[in-house]
Design an enzyme around this catalytic site. Structure first.
Site, mmCIF file in Angstrom:
data_model
loop_
_atom_site.group_PDB
_atom_site.id
_atom_site.type_symbol
_atom_site.label_atom_id
_atom_site.label_comp_id
_atom_site.label_asym_id
_atom_site.label_seq_id
_atom_site.Cartn_x
_atom_site.Cartn_y
_atom_site.Cartn_z
ATOM 1 N N GLY A 70 0.769 -1.262 -0.040
ATOM 2 C CA GLY A 70 -0.097 -0.099 -0.058
ATOM 3 C C GLY A 70 0.922 1.146 -0.013
ATOM 4 N N GLN A 177 -7.723 -0.430 3.036
ATOM 5 C CA GLN A 177 -8.581 -1.071 3.903
ATOM 6 C C GLN A 177 -10.086 -1.592 3.431
ATOM 7 O OE1 GLN A 177 -7.963 -2.211 6.924
ATOM 8 N NE2 GLN A 177 -5.859 -1.245 7.461
ATOM 9 N N SER A 197 -3.514 -3.390 -0.977
ATOM 10 C CA SER A 197 -2.427 -4.216 -0.401
ATOM 11 C C SER A 197 -2.961 -5.564 -0.272
ATOM 12 C CB SER A 197 -1.909 -3.439 0.979
ATOM 13 O OG SER A 197 -0.796 -4.030 1.522
ATOM 14 N N CYS A 323 0.949 1.530 13.121
ATOM 15 C CA CYS A 323 2.208 2.119 13.112
ATOM 16 C C CYS A 323 2.480 3.171 13.921
ATOM 17 C CB CYS A 323 2.682 2.614 11.680
ATOM 18 S SG CYS A 323 1.302 3.119 10.670
HETATM 19 N N1 PLP Z 1 -3.277 2.841 3.810
HETATM 20 C C1 PLP Z 1 -4.000 2.320 4.936
HETATM 21 C C2 PLP Z 1 -5.386 3.010 4.898
HETATM 22 C C3 PLP Z 1 -3.574 1.281 5.494
HETATM 23 O O1 PLP Z 1 -4.289 0.757 6.621
HETATM 24 C C4 PLP Z 1 -2.155 0.887 5.380
HETATM 25 C C5 PLP Z 1 -1.741 -0.174 6.171
HETATM 26 O O2 PLP Z 1 -2.127 -0.060 7.477
HETATM 27 C C6 PLP Z 1 -1.524 1.421 4.407
HETATM 28 C C7 PLP Z 1 -1.912 2.420 3.821
HETATM 29 C C8 PLP Z 1 -0.200 0.856 4.289
HETATM 30 O O3 PLP Z 1 -0.102 -0.277 3.578
HETATM 31 P P1 PLP Z 1 1.195 -1.330 3.369
HETATM 32 O O4 PLP Z 1 1.331 -1.839 4.844
HETATM 33 O O5 PLP Z 1 0.811 -2.225 2.697
HETATM 34 O O6 PLP Z 1 2.422 -0.573 3.036
#
Ligand code: PLP
Length: 383
Positions: A70, A177, A197, A323
């Site tokens: 993502g 999501q 993702s 995160c």
């Molecule tokens: N965007 C959203 C809404 C997410 O929840 C996440 C992951 O938690 C990401 C982007 C990032 O995705 P990735 O973990 O595949 O880099």
């Protein structure tokens, strides 16, 4: 057995996903760009996976660019569109973005772009009037989160696209999501770019895709081989792509009754929790939300303390975005919604999946009652 209620952070890969990947971690090791038969066999499988992923959002396979997930898709979409329109220097996002968009937007602001964040109401719903007012001649892109990772709130993507179309502005959706959980049809929804993702819907980690609508101009971020239509050079992560394809197929095949049963479990969880624990508040309760997500604020308690006690009892949940866990800062999402800081500090995200059972929900409620009572007693003793 531990109870895993952190599916918005990552999901358990399906057995079929793992099985499908295995040959490509071993015997099927050829490079899909090689012209010999061995390489072309692998190429064929990669292209089948592209069709499966495209099928999930009703895209054409050539509109799917495989990435490392993502975050990379989002970076490619936003930076790629801005770089392709050098005369325009304005980006619009929302106040409730994932850090992948948020931190990129902050970096772009440092580089001289004008970045506007559109606000949300108390239920996390985007302020469409503000969005319309923010668009100018200089706007290159509107990028918003489709389903919020912390609250599950779904933004009305049709309305975002309508506003974009009215002003001739490109639209990117962070659909990390939502894809795999909600039906998305890019033939119906005139979005230009959409990030997804695999690990959010039972696929492997470290693989994702960017949907790029035909004729959308995009400048690559990296240069090298000719893979992924020059937009994402580098030898493909074949095993992960194969697993991604299977996860996409399985998500399409998930029967609506199964989705309804996850929603019922989530709703039941919220109703019973509020009845049992008076300080529990469901965040964004009245908004349209993804069926698996529940964000509960426990007034005057600290999320970290709750999470630790839950974890000791084998229940895994999250505080805000995965995160940002570990930090004591209240979530920017809840802040933007105007959630009382006393509630936001004690907010826990529970995210269910097709593997969540009623027995797990029962146990989680019982354990939460005990944990909250203990923490409330400690707090009362200290005050
Ligand atoms: N965007 C959203 C809404 C997410 O929840 C996440 C992951 O938690 C990401 C982007 C990032 O995705 P990735 O973990 O595949 O880099």
């Amino acid at each position: 057995m531990p109870i895993y209620l952190d599916n918005n952070a990552s999901t358990r890969p399906l057995d079929g996903v793992v099985e499908a990947m295995k040959p490509f971690l071993g015997a099927e090791y050829a490079n899909p760009s090689s012209l010999h038969r061995f390489g072309q066999q692998v190429r064929y499988k990669v292209e089948c996976a592209r069709e499966q992923v495209a099928g999930l959002i009703n895209a054409e396979p050539k509109e799917i660019i495989f990435t490392s997930g993502g975050t990379e898709s989002i970076n490619l979409a936003i930076r790629g569109v801005l770089a392709a329109q050098p005369a325009k220097r304005h980006l619009i996002t929302s106040a409730v973005e994932h850090s992948a968009v948020r931190r990129l937007a902050a970096q772009l602001a440092r580089e001289g772009y004008q970045v506007d964040e559109v606000g949300v109401d108390g239920e996390g719903r985007l302020d469409f009037a503000e969005l319309g007012e923010r668009v100018t001649e200089d706007t290159a892109l509107i990028s918003v989160i489709h389903a919020n990772n912390e609250t599950g709130v779904i933004i009305d993507a049709e309305r975002v696209c309508e506003i974009g179309a009215r002003h001739g502005v490109r639209v990117h959706l962070d659909a990390v999501q939502s894809v795999g959980k909600l039906p998305i049809d890019v033939r119906e929804l005139p979005v230009h770019l959409l990030s997804l993702s695999a690990h959010k819907f039972h696929g492997p980690k470290g693989v994702g895709a960017l949907y790029v609508r035909k004729h959308t101009r995009l400048t690559p971020l990296t240069f090298g081989g000719r893979q992924e239509r020059d937009l994402r050079p580098g030898t493909e992560n074949v095993p992960a792509i194969i697993g991604f394809g299977v996860a996409a197929e399985e998500a399409i095949d998930l029967p609506p009754e199964r989705i309804d049963s996850i929603r019922r479990l989530r709703d039941d969880f919220e109703a019973r929790l509020q009845a049992a624990i008076p300080i529990a508040q469901v965040i964004a309760a009245r908004a349209d939300r993804v069926y698996n997500t529940s964000n509960i604020g426990f007034e005057r308690l600290q999320a970290e303390a709750i999470l630790i006690l839950l974890s000791e009892r084998g229940i895994y949940a999250s505080a805000g975005a995965a995160c940002s866990s570990g930090s004591l800062e209240p979530s920017h999402v809840l802040k933007a919604m105007g959630v009382d800081p006393q509630v936001a500090h004690g907010a826990i995200r529970f995210s269910l999946s097709r593997f969540t059972t009623a027995a797990e929900i029962d146990r989680t409620i019982r354990v939460l009652e005990e944990v909250i009572e203990r923490l409330s007693a400690t707090m009362a003793a200290c005050s």
